[in-house]
Design a protein around this motif. Structure first.
Motif, mmCIF file in Angstrom:
data_model
loop_
_atom_site.group_PDB
_atom_site.id
_atom_site.type_symbol
_atom_site.label_atom_id
_atom_site.label_comp_id
_atom_site.label_asym_id
_atom_site.label_seq_id
_atom_site.Cartn_x
_atom_site.Cartn_y
_atom_site.Cartn_z
ATOM 1 N N ALA A 33 0.824 -1.204 0.000
ATOM 2 C CA ALA A 33 0.000 0.000 0.000
ATOM 3 C C ALA A 33 0.861 1.258 0.000
ATOM 4 O O ALA A 33 0.541 2.241 -0.687
ATOM 5 C CB ALA A 33 -0.928 -0.003 1.214
ATOM 6 N N THR A 34 1.957 1.235 0.742
ATOM 7 C CA THR A 34 2.854 2.389 0.772
ATOM 8 C C THR A 34 3.449 2.648 -0.598
ATOM 9 O O THR A 34 3.500 3.785 -1.072
ATOM 10 C CB THR A 34 3.983 2.162 1.796
ATOM 11 O OG1 THR A 34 3.404 1.906 3.076
ATOM 12 C CG2 THR A 34 4.888 3.364 1.886
ATOM 13 N N GLN A 35 3.901 1.585 -1.267
ATOM 14 C CA GLN A 35 4.498 1.740 -2.595
ATOM 15 C C GLN A 35 3.475 2.226 -3.611
ATOM 16 O O GLN A 35 3.782 3.081 -4.448
ATOM 17 C CB GLN A 35 5.094 0.407 -3.046
ATOM 18 C CG GLN A 35 6.290 -0.044 -2.229
ATOM 19 C CD GLN A 35 6.669 -1.487 -2.497
ATOM 20 O OE1 GLN A 35 6.167 -2.112 -3.419
ATOM 21 N NE2 GLN A 35 7.537 -2.027 -1.674
ATOM 22 N N ALA A 36 2.257 1.688 -3.541
ATOM 23 C CA ALA A 36 1.236 2.072 -4.515
ATOM 24 C C ALA A 36 0.902 3.552 -4.398
ATOM 25 O O ALA A 36 0.817 4.265 -5.418
ATOM 26 C CB ALA A 36 -0.017 1.222 -4.323
ATOM 27 N N LEU A 37 0.709 4.041 -3.175
ATOM 28 C CA LEU A 37 0.382 5.445 -2.997
ATOM 29 C C LEU A 37 1.584 6.343 -3.276
ATOM 30 O O LEU A 37 1.421 7.459 -3.774
ATOM 31 C CB LEU A 37 -0.127 5.683 -1.576
ATOM 32 C CG LEU A 37 -1.539 5.132 -1.304
ATOM 33 C CD1 LEU A 37 -1.820 5.094 0.183
ATOM 34 C CD2 LEU A 37 -2.579 5.972 -2.014
ATOM 35 N N SER A 38 2.779 5.862 -2.981
ATOM 36 C CA SER A 38 3.982 6.649 -3.280
ATOM 37 C C SER A 38 4.161 6.842 -4.773
ATOM 38 O O SER A 38 4.639 7.889 -5.226
ATOM 39 C CB SER A 38 5.222 5.970 -2.687
ATOM 40 O OG SER A 38 5.142 5.882 -1.282
ATOM 41 N N SER A 39 3.780 5.836 -5.563
ATOM 42 C CA SER A 39 3.961 5.924 -7.014
ATOM 43 C C SER A 39 3.131 7.037 -7.624
ATOM 44 O O SER A 39 3.471 7.568 -8.686
ATOM 45 C CB SER A 39 3.602 4.587 -7.671
ATOM 46 O OG SER A 39 2.199 4.350 -7.603
ATOM 47 N N ALA A 40 2.014 7.409 -6.974
ATOM 48 C CA ALA A 40 1.153 8.456 -7.538
ATOM 49 C C ALA A 40 1.874 9.791 -7.609
ATOM 50 O O ALA A 40 1.531 10.642 -8.439
ATOM 51 C CB ALA A 40 -0.121 8.580 -6.706
ATOM 52 N N ALA A 41 2.874 9.999 -6.766
ATOM 53 C CA ALA A 41 3.599 11.268 -6.774
ATOM 54 C C ALA A 41 4.399 11.463 -8.050
ATOM 55 O O ALA A 41 4.685 12.600 -8.446
ATOM 56 C CB ALA A 41 4.528 11.345 -5.560
ATOM 57 N N TYR A 42 4.767 10.365 -8.716
ATOM 58 C CA TYR A 42 5.615 10.447 -9.904
ATOM 59 C C TYR A 42 4.839 10.298 -11.212
ATOM 60 O O TYR A 42 5.431 10.306 -12.284
ATOM 61 C CB TYR A 42 6.696 9.362 -9.843
ATOM 62 C CG TYR A 42 7.540 9.415 -8.601
ATOM 63 C CD1 TYR A 42 8.483 10.409 -8.413
ATOM 64 C CD2 TYR A 42 7.387 8.461 -7.589
ATOM 65 C CE1 TYR A 42 9.263 10.460 -7.266
ATOM 66 C CE2 TYR A 42 8.165 8.503 -6.438
ATOM 67 C CZ TYR A 42 9.095 9.502 -6.285
ATOM 68 O OH TYR A 42 9.867 9.558 -5.148
ATOM 69 N N ARG A 43 3.532 10.160 -11.134
ATOM 70 C CA ARG A 43 2.751 9.854 -12.334
ATOM 71 C C ARG A 43 2.545 11.088 -13.202
ATOM 72 O O ARG A 43 2.575 12.217 -12.735
ATOM 73 C CB ARG A 43 1.397 9.256 -11.943
ATOM 74 C CG ARG A 43 1.531 7.903 -11.279
ATOM 75 C CD ARG A 43 0.206 7.370 -10.794
ATOM 76 N NE ARG A 43 0.401 6.102 -10.107
ATOM 77 C CZ ARG A 43 -0.071 4.940 -10.529
ATOM 78 N NH1 ARG A 43 -0.803 4.882 -11.610
ATOM 79 N NH2 ARG A 43 0.169 3.835 -9.860
ATOM 80 N N ASP A 44 2.303 10.812 -14.492
ATOM 81 C CA ASP A 44 1.931 11.868 -15.420
ATOM 82 C C ASP A 44 0.513 11.603 -15.905
ATOM 83 O O ASP A 44 -0.176 10.722 -15.392
ATOM 84 C CB ASP A 44 2.916 11.937 -16.594
ATOM 85 C CG ASP A 44 3.222 10.555 -17.180
ATOM 86 O OD1 ASP A 44 2.299 9.717 -17.215
ATOM 87 O OD2 ASP A 44 4.366 10.314 -17.600
ATOM 88 N N GLY A 45 0.065 12.359 -16.880
ATOM 89 C CA GLY A 45 -1.303 12.222 -17.348
ATOM 90 C C GLY A 45 -2.221 13.234 -16.679
ATOM 91 O O GLY A 45 -1.841 13.885 -15.700
ATOM 92 N N PRO A 46 -3.422 13.368 -17.189
ATOM 93 C CA PRO A 46 -4.351 14.380 -16.648
ATOM 94 C C PRO A 46 -4.802 14.035 -15.241
ATOM 95 O O PRO A 46 -5.036 12.874 -14.911
ATOM 96 C CB PRO A 46 -5.515 14.349 -17.639
ATOM 97 C CG PRO A 46 -5.472 12.985 -18.242
ATOM 98 C CD PRO A 46 -4.022 12.613 -18.313
ATOM 99 N N MET A 47 -4.963 15.065 -14.402
ATOM 100 C CA MET A 47 -5.389 14.828 -13.033
ATOM 101 C C MET A 47 -6.851 14.399 -12.967
ATOM 102 O O MET A 47 -7.287 13.825 -11.975
ATOM 103 C CB MET A 47 -5.182 16.069 -12.173
ATOM 104 C CG MET A 47 -6.009 17.275 -12.544
ATOM 105 S SD MET A 47 -5.799 18.604 -11.346
ATOM 106 C CE MET A 47 -6.766 19.913 -12.077
#
Length: 552
Positions: free
Chosen positions: A30-44
Motif C-alpha cells: 500500500a505504501t508503494q502504490a500510494l507513493s507511485s502516484a507522486a511520480y505519475r503523469d497524465g491528466p489529473m
C-alpha cells in the motif's frame, strides 16, 4: 548526526530521508502504490472516476493545468504537512510519512526542471514576449476546441497552429518593416520554437526520471525518497527545520491511540464492521455468598494479555503473524462528518491518550455520551493490502457483564494506484493494407505537453495564482491515506477467507480470558460458559454482514 544546544532544539543533519528496504510488518504494498502516484503523469481528471471523494477544481486556463502527479503531490503536502493541515485518520498497514516524503521528492525534481524551463522562458520568451504570447494563445485555443476529441475538432486545432506557423514563415520571409525592427520581427515567432526544442530535452529527461521512480515504487523500494530540503543546513534554517518537525508530527499522529467511529462506515482507518458477537450474563457468586469486586479494566487487561499470545501454537503450523494488540479510545463522529478531533489537555501526550485516562474510560463509561474503550488486535496481511481488526469492549451495567467482540476489515488499495507506466502509442492504418492497423510509439513528451510545462514553469514559484489559473485537486474528508481509497476485501476469495477465519481464535481467546477472571474472583461461570459455547458454534460459519446498517 544530530546537533543540539540551539534554543533547546535538536537538529538532524543526516542525509535525506530514505524509504526502508523492508517494512517491519510487511507494510509495503500500500505504501508503494500510494507513493507511485507522486511520480505519475497524465491528466489529473483521471482520478475523479476511480477514487471516491476526490474532486477537481477547474482552473481558468487549461494550458496551466497540473498533471496527476503534480496535483496529487501538492494536495497531499498541503493537507498533511502544509498550511491546510488538520487532524487526520491513521493509515494502518502503511507508512504515510514515506508517501509524503515521496511527494516532496517528486516536487523537488519538478522544481529543478521548472527552474531550467524558467531560464529558457526568460531567454527565449521574455525578449520576444509578443511571439510567445501568440504561440501560447494558439495552443490554448487548440486545447479548448479539441476537448471533445472528435475528428473535426482535431482538424480545427491543427488549423489554429497552422495559421500561427504560416504567420511566422511570412514574417521571417518578408517583414513589414526594415532595419532593426525587421530583424526583430523575423525571429519574433521563430526563437520561441527554438526554445521549445531546448525545453523538450529538459522535459523528456525529467519525465524519464519520474517514470523510473514510478515503476520502481511499484516493483519494490529500490529508489529512496531523498528530501534534502527537510535537513537544516544550519541552526537558522527555519524552513527546513519546520518541514522536518512537520514530518515528525505526522509520525506522532500516526501513532495515536484514538480512532473514530463513523456509523455505517465503521471505524475510520479500520474499515466497516462486518461481524459482532456478544456475551452478556448476570454476575452470580459461585459459592452462594459473594464474589470479589472487580472492574472492567481487570477483564480488559487480561484479554489484552491473552490476545498477545495468538501467534503461539502447540502445533507445528504457521498460524497467525505477530499481532498488534492495543488499548484504543474510540470517539463517535457522524457518518458524513467533515473533520475529526482528538482529545486535548493533560490527559494527552502528543496525540496519545495516557494510560490512566484509558483505565478511567474503561471503568466508568456506561451509557450516554463520551469516549469508549476497546481492546483491539490487528493483523496486517498481504503486504499491507488487508487490515483485519478485532475490537473487544467490556462493560458492566448493574450486575450484568457484557463482553462484545466486533470484526472490522479494510481491503486493498484502489487498483488505480497499481498501474505501471507504459509508453504512449497510437493505432494508425497501414499504407498498403489500409484495412489493417498497426501500433506506433509516440514521443514521451508531446508538443502540447512541453508547451504546458514551459508555460507553468515561471508560475510554480507562486502556487496560489497558479492554482487559480490551472486548478487543483481536493481530497476527501476526514482524510486518511489508507481508508480513503480502500476497496472491499470481499471481492477477493482468499482475503475473505482470512478475515472470517480470524474471528474464531480471537473469540476463543477473549472468552478464555474473561472466564479466567470470573473464576479467579468467585463468579459462577456456568451461564457464561454456555453462552461462550453457543457463540463458538455461531462463529464457525461466520460471513460478512452489515451490523451497523439498521433497518428501523
Amino acid at each position: 548526526m544530530s546537533i543540539s544546544g540551539y534554543s533547546g532544539v535538536e537538529f538532524d543533519f543526516s542525509p535525506g530521508a530514505q524509504v526502508p528496504l523492508t517494512g517491519s510488518d510487511g507494510e509495503t504494498a500500500a505504501t508503494q502504490a500510494l507513493s507511485s502516484a507522486a511520480y505519475r503523469d497524465g491528466p489529473m481528471t483521471a482520478l475523479i472516476d476511480k477514487l471516491t471523494g476526490v474532486s477537481v477544481k477547474a482552473g481558468r486556463l487549461s494550458l496551466f493545468e497540473p498533471d496527476l502527479g503534480e496535483a496529487f503531490s501538492h494536495a497531499l503536502e498541503k493537507r498533511m504537512i502544509g498550511g491546510g493541515h488538520k487532524q487526520m485518520v491513521q493509515s494502518f498497514g502503511m507508512d504515510p510519512q514515506t508517501v509524503v516524503e515521496h511527494c516532496l521528492a517528486a516536487s523537488r525534481i519538478r522544481k529543478q526542471r521548472d527552474a531550467r524551463l524558467t531560464t529558457v522562458m526568460v531567454v527565449c520568451g521574455l525578449l520576444f514576449l509578443p511571439g510567445v504570447l501568440l504561440w501560447l494563445a494558439a495552443f490554448q485555443l487548440r486545447k479548448t476546441v479539441t476537448r471533445k476529441k472528435s475528428q473535426w475538432d482535431g482538424l480545427l486545432g491543427g488549423a489554429v497552429l497552422a495559421v500561427v506557423a504560416g504567420l511566422a514563415a511570412l514574417l521571417a520571409w518578408h517583414p513589414p518593416f526594415s532595419g532593426v525592427v525587421a530583424l526583430y520581427l523575423r525571429v519574433l515567432l521563430l526563437l520561441p520554437v527554438a526554445g521549445w526544442f531546448i525545453a523538450k530535452q529538459i522535459c523528456e529527461k525529467t519525465a524519464l526520471d519520474l517514470r523510473n521512480r514510478w515503476s520502481s515504487s511499484l516493483s519494490g523500494p529500490n529508489l529512496g525518497a531523498k528530501i534534502p530540503q527537510a535537513v537544516p543546513r544550519n541552526p537558522t534554517d527555519k524552513r527546513a527545520d519546520a518541514l522536518r518537525q512537520s514530518l515528525v508530527e505526522l509520525a506522532r499522529e500516526q501513532a495515536s491511540n484514538v480512532v473514530f467511529y463513523a456509523g455505517p462506515k465503521g471505524i475510520l482507518g479500520m474499515g466497516p464492521r462486518w461481524g459482532v458477537w456478544q456475551m452478556a450474563e448476570q454476575l452470580v457468586p459461585a459459592d452462594g455468598k459473594d464474589f470479589n469486586r472487580f472492574r472492567p479494566w481487570d477483564v480488559a487487561r487480561h484479554i489484552h494479555d491473552k490476545l498477545r499470545d495468538l501467534d503461539r501454537s502447540q502445533l507445528h503450523a504457521p498460524g497467525f503473524p505477530r499481532p498488534a494488540v492495543r488499548h484504543w479510545v474510540v470517539r463517535a463522529v457522524g457518518e458524513n462528518a467533515g473533520a475529526v478531533t482528538r482529545p486535548t489537555g493533560d490527559i494527552v501526550e502528543g496525540f496519545t491518550v495516557k494510560d490512566y485516562e484509558i483505565q478511567r474510560i474503561c471503568n466508568e463509561h456506561g451509557l450516554g455520551s463520551g469516549d469508549r474503550h476497546y481492546v483491539g488486535v490487528q493483523f496486517t496481511l498481504w503486504d499491507g493490502q488487508l487490515i483485519i481488526t478485532m475490537m473487544t469492549s467490556v462493560s458492566i451495567l448493574a450486575n450484568t457483564l457484557r463482553v462484545e467482540v466486533s470484526g472490522y476489515a479494510l481491503g486493498p488499495i484502489n487498483g488505480a494506484f497499481l498501474a505501471k507506466p507504459s509508453a504512449p502509442t497510437k493505432s494508425v492504418q497501414k499504407s498498403v493494407k489500409f484495412w489493417e492497423t498497426r501500433t506506433v510509439k509516440l514521443p514521451l513528451m508531446s508538443t502540447t505537453e512541453v508547451v504546458r510545462l514551459a508555460a507553468r514553469a515561471p508560475l510554480t514559484w507562486f502556487p496560489k495564482p497558479l492554482e487559480h489559473l490551472g486548478g487543483s485537486l481536493s481530497l476527501p474528508e476526514p482524510f486518511g491515506l489508507r481508508h480513503a481509497w480502500a476497496d472491499k476485501p470481499w471481492q477477493h476469495r482468499f482475503m475473505t477467507d482470512d478475515v472470517t477465519r480470524t474471528a474464531t481464535p480471537v473469540l476463543h481467546a477473549v472468552h478464555a480470558a474473561t472466564l479466567a477472571v470470573l473464576r479467579d474472583n468467585g463468579v459462577d461461570t456456568t451461564m457464561f460458559s454456555s453462552r461462550a459455547m453457543s457463540l463458538s458454534g455461531a462463529v464457525q460459519s461466520a460471513e460478512p454482514g452489515t451490523p451497523d446498517n439498521y433497518s428501523a
